[in-house]
Design an enzyme around this catalytic site. Structure first.
Site, PDB file in Angstrom:
ATOM      1  N   HIS A  67      -8.467 -54.874  10.664  1.00 26.06           N
ATOM      2  CA  HIS A  67      -8.670 -56.308   9.997  1.00 26.06           C
ATOM      3  C   HIS A  67     -10.064 -56.617   9.698  1.00 26.06           C
ATOM      4  O   HIS A  67     -10.157 -57.493   8.946  1.00 26.06           O
ATOM      5  CB  HIS A  67      -7.766 -56.978  11.027  1.00 26.06           C
ATOM      6  CG  HIS A  67      -8.042 -58.415  10.956  1.00 26.06           C
ATOM      7  ND1 HIS A  67      -8.554 -59.203  11.890  1.00 26.06           N
ATOM      8  CD2 HIS A  67      -7.510 -59.579   9.995  1.00 26.06           C
ATOM      9  CE1 HIS A  67      -8.804 -60.616  11.151  1.00 26.06           C
ATOM     10  NE2 HIS A  67      -7.925 -60.549  10.308  1.00 26.06           N
ATOM     11  N   GLU A  70     -11.194 -55.567   6.469  1.00 32.89           N
ATOM     12  CA  GLU A  70     -10.456 -56.419   5.456  1.00 32.89           C
ATOM     13  C   GLU A  70     -11.531 -57.666   5.324  1.00 32.89           C
ATOM     14  O   GLU A  70     -11.742 -58.144   4.363  1.00 32.89           O
ATOM     15  CB  GLU A  70      -9.307 -57.228   5.822  1.00 32.89           C
ATOM     16  CG  GLU A  70      -8.472 -57.900   5.138  1.00 32.89           C
ATOM     17  CD  GLU A  70      -7.778 -59.062   5.812  1.00 32.89           C
ATOM     18  OE1 GLU A  70      -8.122 -60.255   5.553  1.00 32.89           O
ATOM     19  OE2 GLU A  70      -7.038 -58.959   6.445  1.00 32.89           O
ATOM     20  N   HIS A  71     -11.948 -58.218   6.359  1.00 30.59           N
ATOM     21  CA  HIS A  71     -12.906 -59.538   6.169  1.00 30.59           C
ATOM     22  C   HIS A  71     -14.279 -59.275   5.612  1.00 30.59           C
ATOM     23  O   HIS A  71     -14.602 -59.747   4.762  1.00 30.59           O
ATOM     24  CB  HIS A  71     -13.268 -59.947   7.643  1.00 30.59           C
ATOM     25  CG  HIS A  71     -12.289 -61.027   8.238  1.00 30.59           C
ATOM     26  ND1 HIS A  71     -12.721 -62.400   8.615  1.00 30.59           N
ATOM     27  CD2 HIS A  71     -10.853 -60.890   8.372  1.00 30.59           C
ATOM     28  CE1 HIS A  71     -11.509 -62.820   8.868  1.00 30.59           C
ATOM     29  NE2 HIS A  71     -10.558 -61.790   9.107  1.00 30.59           N
ATOM     30  N   GLU A 147     -10.720 -66.459  14.990  1.00 28.88           N
ATOM     31  CA  GLU A 147      -9.392 -66.245  14.538  1.00 28.88           C
ATOM     32  C   GLU A 147      -8.600 -65.603  15.735  1.00 28.88           C
ATOM     33  O   GLU A 147      -7.354 -66.306  15.880  1.00 28.88           O
ATOM     34  CB  GLU A 147      -9.386 -65.128  13.534  1.00 28.88           C
ATOM     35  CG  GLU A 147      -8.109 -64.915  12.794  1.00 28.88           C
ATOM     36  CD  GLU A 147      -8.003 -63.966  11.616  1.00 28.88           C
ATOM     37  OE1 GLU A 147      -9.142 -63.542  11.082  1.00 28.88           O
ATOM     38  OE2 GLU A 147      -6.999 -63.734  11.131  1.00 28.88           O
TER      39      GLU A 147
END
Lengths: 455, 458
Positions: A67, A70-71, A147
């Site tokens: 993840h 992905e950022h 997040e």
């Protein structure tokens, strides 16, 4: 309550004869599989690129890296500086984002059909030219921690889900949360991101799905032009994971600031591997529909409407994943009722189902909803592309869709009963309970009546 | 995958524009746009049904399905302060019992034919929507149920008691969640005694008092044919649409003008509330009364807000607070256009220790934007996105249905979609600066911080 009905349409429905004919596929010489779904209702196109790498491919100590990468994919390449990707897509009128799951990572843009070349140029560029720098990483990892705080640490239901998954799975990497453990996020470095990127981001580990007002032949040419030059890579073999049979019921309690208790029961269940041969996953899907396919389905009707023991109740099962699945029963007790009360009520529902079976009428109702949803699905090009990308990424392939829908329609009442008998067993079960704590940290009875939080 | 799914997939999304605000942001999205790329807007047919209801219809036979939505001015701003929650419960209970149909008949009847109800509810409006297959058999059954639910709801006593209990549970749960606490305090700080301050679904104490009679009275007064807007989209003919609109509204009570809302006091006193909460993050909201749907400054404010904090990854707020400094996952600004001026709001969440610094940065970014307006380059980029993205705003039946309802409900011109990109393109830097200066005083904002840094909590 209406959300339950809408929820179903998010999922898959009945495949229209003919719709399948509009799906075209070709594999480039570098191994990139390109799939095109033509839909000419609006002059819009969706590009989605799906990498077969998700949080389940991570290692201990670096959870969350799928993840985080992905950022980082928005942080620029040699030719496209940080922030430019989003700016160029925005200037083209486009919308874009990305998501990571346990099974895959995907990136998408929606634009006017004339802007597809731009989207392809940018997406293919970051497939091999990503700039991963320590300063950008240092900023972005902070964003990801925020997040995590927002989605998990401060969300009691998510927190319970996280603890539950870590209890259900001892061996399988579904044990770890997609977003990663906070302690791992604190230790990750830009080098971990590089290792991940180099390992998984290659055309021969990806599926490109293009859906919308396009012609397949033109898309293939365009894909060749933009993606054809990206070199493929020898991929590390995907590891196989299993979860050994559970040796008895597991229970876990999560205490968090909240008002209402919540109960989730999860039974180990298989996922589809051979869509044409198997029948149990389809029967489990139907079982979930019989229990919770509409507001008059068993759980809502009995627990919420009639006994008023729960303020909400539900069931769920997903037959499609790279790893195993869970059959879920869940409920939130009504005021004055406890997690034990709703557990007993859910168990009573299962006992009754095992005793009396399910009716043809119930099955027919679920099948009718599935069939209608397949028509409604055509209203969303994005969703049609999602379905294709998902099935490709978990290894079933988009050709499985009509097979699965036909098999689902063929499920019998006896089969539903049989899977309920086989899988809904205590030795196979994990029960998670959310034990709500007062916001003040003080015992609950001191703040009885009205609002219990401190201002 | 096909029927009922649980958890796991897609939970760790990267940067949605403002995930906690989906409902409101959709309301905003529903007001925008047309395009320079030659692109056909849907042809909207419009008439008044014999019942008095206003009808908007787009005929489209691509998919064998039909979407219908009926909207009435019966949102939470019509609640009395001591009976806050009546409007929401009335809406919620429409499909829980109607003449000749109990709640199970309704949900089973719909499920048997694969039809779906959807609801929408906000300060201004209550709406019920239907999606069904358009075959005569399915369509007929679904519309018959919808007609009954809309025009002959029963509000059964026993079900009201149950639904009140469920609602109260949910309200108590909401009172523990930082985002809900912040939202409630924010509305109160911005709107004071105006009904827009009322919590949309009521409060524990007011919901406890609600009776069947309250709901029947509210229903009769607000669910009227003359104030109803019927939006129809999909696979029926004009003649069929006319019958449908009449069928769904003929038995509603006679038209009376909707009660006028008091006007909103646009200038508020600066305020800052710090509310303790054990969460790891502070939830921060800051704002003022913003703009009405029919505000002449609508386009300058809409385009300007895209630049300030509405444009996702490329907005100023996102750039300053997230991209440059990594302080948040989500930061946004929006105008909520309502009948009366809805709120202008900036929102963010960040870990407690850095909350005060982040808020300062947000205030500085806003003040600078209000003082100087956007640059030419920013304005151009905003127009490129809004105009170039227009086709995606009307690329599905569901989205078009949303526009039909909004155009009808707020009395926007039928050429709204055709005019939109032209109006966006005409916006100038001076107009944006001027409109922001007149609507937003950065020195007089209402601010709420839930989970405020503890040493400074008052």
């Amino acid at each position: 309550m209406r959300a339950y009905l809408l929820y179903i349409t998010l999922l898959f429905g009945w495949w229209q004869a003919g719709a399948q004919a509009e799906v075209f596929e070709r594999t480039l010489s570098n191994g990139l599989k390109v799939i095109v779904k033509e839909d000419h209702r609006a002059p819009v196109v969706v590009q989605q690129i799906w990498y077969k790498a998700g949080s389940m491919d991570e290692n201990v100590g670096t959870t969350g890296i799928a993840h985080v990468l992905e950022h980082m994919m928005f942080k620029g390449t040699q030719d496209v500086p940080a922030g430019e990707f989003s700016k160029r897509i925005a200037a083209a009128g486009g919308r874009e984002n990305a998501f990571t799951s346990s099974d895959y990572t995907a990136y998408f843009q929606t634009l006017h059909k004339s802007r597809l070349p731009l989207a392809m140029q940018l997406e293919s560029d970051r497939m091999e030219n990503l700039n991963l720098t320590a300063p950008e990483f240092a900023k972005e990892i902070k964003v990801v921690m925020e997040e995590r705080r927002m989605r998990t640490d401060d969300e009691p239901q998510s927190l319970m889900h996280e603890v539950m998954m870590a209890t259900v799975y001892q061996e399988h990497p579904y044990h770890h949360p997609i977003i990663g453990w906070m302690s791992d996020l604190q230790n990750l470095s830009v080098n971990d991101a590089r290792v991940w990127y180099n390992r998984w981001y290659a055309p021969n580990n990806a599926t490109l799905v293009i859906a919308g007002d396009v012609k397949a032949e033109e898309v293939f040419k365009l894909a060749q032009r933009h993606y054809g030059g990206v070199s493929n890579r020898r991929l590390a073999p995907q590891r196989n994971f299993t979860e050994s049979g559970q040796l008895g019921i597991k229970r876990v309690v999560v205490k968090a600031p909240a008002e209402l208790p919540q109960l989730v029961m999860g039974y180990h269940t298989p996922t589809l591997k051979k869509p044409a041969q198997e029948w149990k996953p389809y029967a489990l899907e139907m079982l979930a529909g019989v229990l919770d396919g509409n507001e008059s389905a068993r759980l809502n009707k009995h627990l919420v409407r009639e006994q008023k023991i729960a303020s909400s109740a539900g069931a769920g099962y997903d037959s499609t994943a790279r790893g195993p699945s869970l059959f879920i029963l869940e409920a939130t007790p009504s005021e004055g009722k406890t997690a034990e009360d709703v557990e007993a009520a859910l168990r009573q529902e299962i006992a009754q189902l095992l005793k009396e079976g399910v009716s043809e009428e119930e099955l027919k109702r679920v099948k009718a909803q599935v069939m209608a949803s397949e028509v409604y699905k055509r209203d969303s090009v994005f969703y049609q592309a999602m379905q294709i990308g998902q099935l490709e990424s978990i290894g079933l392939g988009h050709q499985a869709i009509p097979v699965m829908l036909a098999k689902l329609q063929a499920v019998t009442a006896d089969q539903v009963l049989e899977v309920a008998r086989e899988f809904l067993q205590d030795d196979n079960l994990t029960v998670a309970t959310l034990d709500p704590q007062p916001l003040s940290g003080k015992p609950k009875h001191q703040s009885k009546g009205g609002s219990s939080h401190v201002r | 995958m096909f029927v009922k799914k649980y958890g796991r997939v897609d939970t760790a999304r990267c940067a949605f524009i403002h995930p906690t605000r989906l409902v409101k942001s959709m309301a905003i999205a529903a007001l925008c746009c047309v395009s320079t790329i030659a692109f056909a807007t849907p042809s909207i047919q419009h008439w008044q049904s014999a019942s008095g209801a206003k009808v908007l219809f787009v005929e489209d036979h691509d998919i064998p399905m039909l979407d219908v939505a009926v909207s009435v001015p019966a949102g939470s701003s019509f609640d009395a302060a001591d009976k806050s929650g009546v409007a929401g419960l009335t809406h919620q209970m429409l499909d829980l019992g109607a003449e000749g149909l109990n709640e199970d008949d309704i949900s089973r009847g719909m499920a048997d034919i694969g039809a779906q109800f959807g609801g929408s509810f906000d300060q201004d409006m209550a709406g019920l929507s239907l999606r069904t297959l358009s075959n005569e058999a399915e369509r007929g059954k679904a519309l018959a149920i919808m007609a009954r639910v809309l025009q002959h709801p029963l509000f059964p006593e026993a079900i009201l008691e149950r639904e009140k209990a469920r609602l109260i549970s949910a309200l108590k749960e909401a009172e523990t969640k930082p985002e809900s606490i912040a939202d409630k305090a924010f509305q109160k700080a911005v709107y004071g005694a105006h009904p827009y301050a009322l919590p949309v679904h009521g409060e524990v104490a007011s919901v406890e008092k609600i009776t069947v009679q309250d709901m029947k009275d509210f229903y009769r007064a607000h669910y009227t044919a003359g104030n109803a807007v019927v939006a129809i989209m999909g696979d029926v003919t004009r003649a069929q649409a006319e019958v449908i609109a009449q069928q769904l509204t003929v038995k509603l009570s006679d038209a009376v003008a909707p009660p006028e809302l008091p006007s909103v006091a646009m200038r508020i006193q600066a305020s800052e509330q710090r509310i303790a909460h054990p969460a790891t993050q502070s939830h921060i909201l800051t704002g003022v009364p913003g703009m009405a749907r029919t505000d002449p400054d609508y386009f300058p404010l809409y385009v300007g807000n895209y630049i300030l904090g509405g444009g996702g990854f490329v907005s100023r707020l996102m750039h300053e607070v997230r991209e440059k400094r990594g302080l948040v996952y989500s930061v946004y600004s929006y105008f909520m256009p309502l009948k009366q001026p809805g709120a202008f709001q900036i929102g963010l969440q960040t870990k407690k220790e850095q909350a005060d610094g982040a808020l300062q940065l947000v205030r500085k970014t806003l003040a600078e934007f209000v003082a100087k307006g956007p640059t030419d380059k920013e304005l151009l980029a905003a127009k490129q996105n809004i105009v170039g993205g227009f086709p995606m705003r009307i690329d599905s039946n569901r989205k078009i249905l949303g526009y039909l309802s909004v155009i009808g409900f707020y009395g926007l011109p039928l050429t709204y979609l055709d005019d939109f990109t032209g109006k966006v393109e005409k916006v100038t830097v001076a107009q944006v600066r001027d409109a922001f200066a007149r609507h937003i005083d950065p020195q007089a904002m209402a601010t709420v911080i839930v989970g405020a840094p503890e040493e400074t909590t008052k």
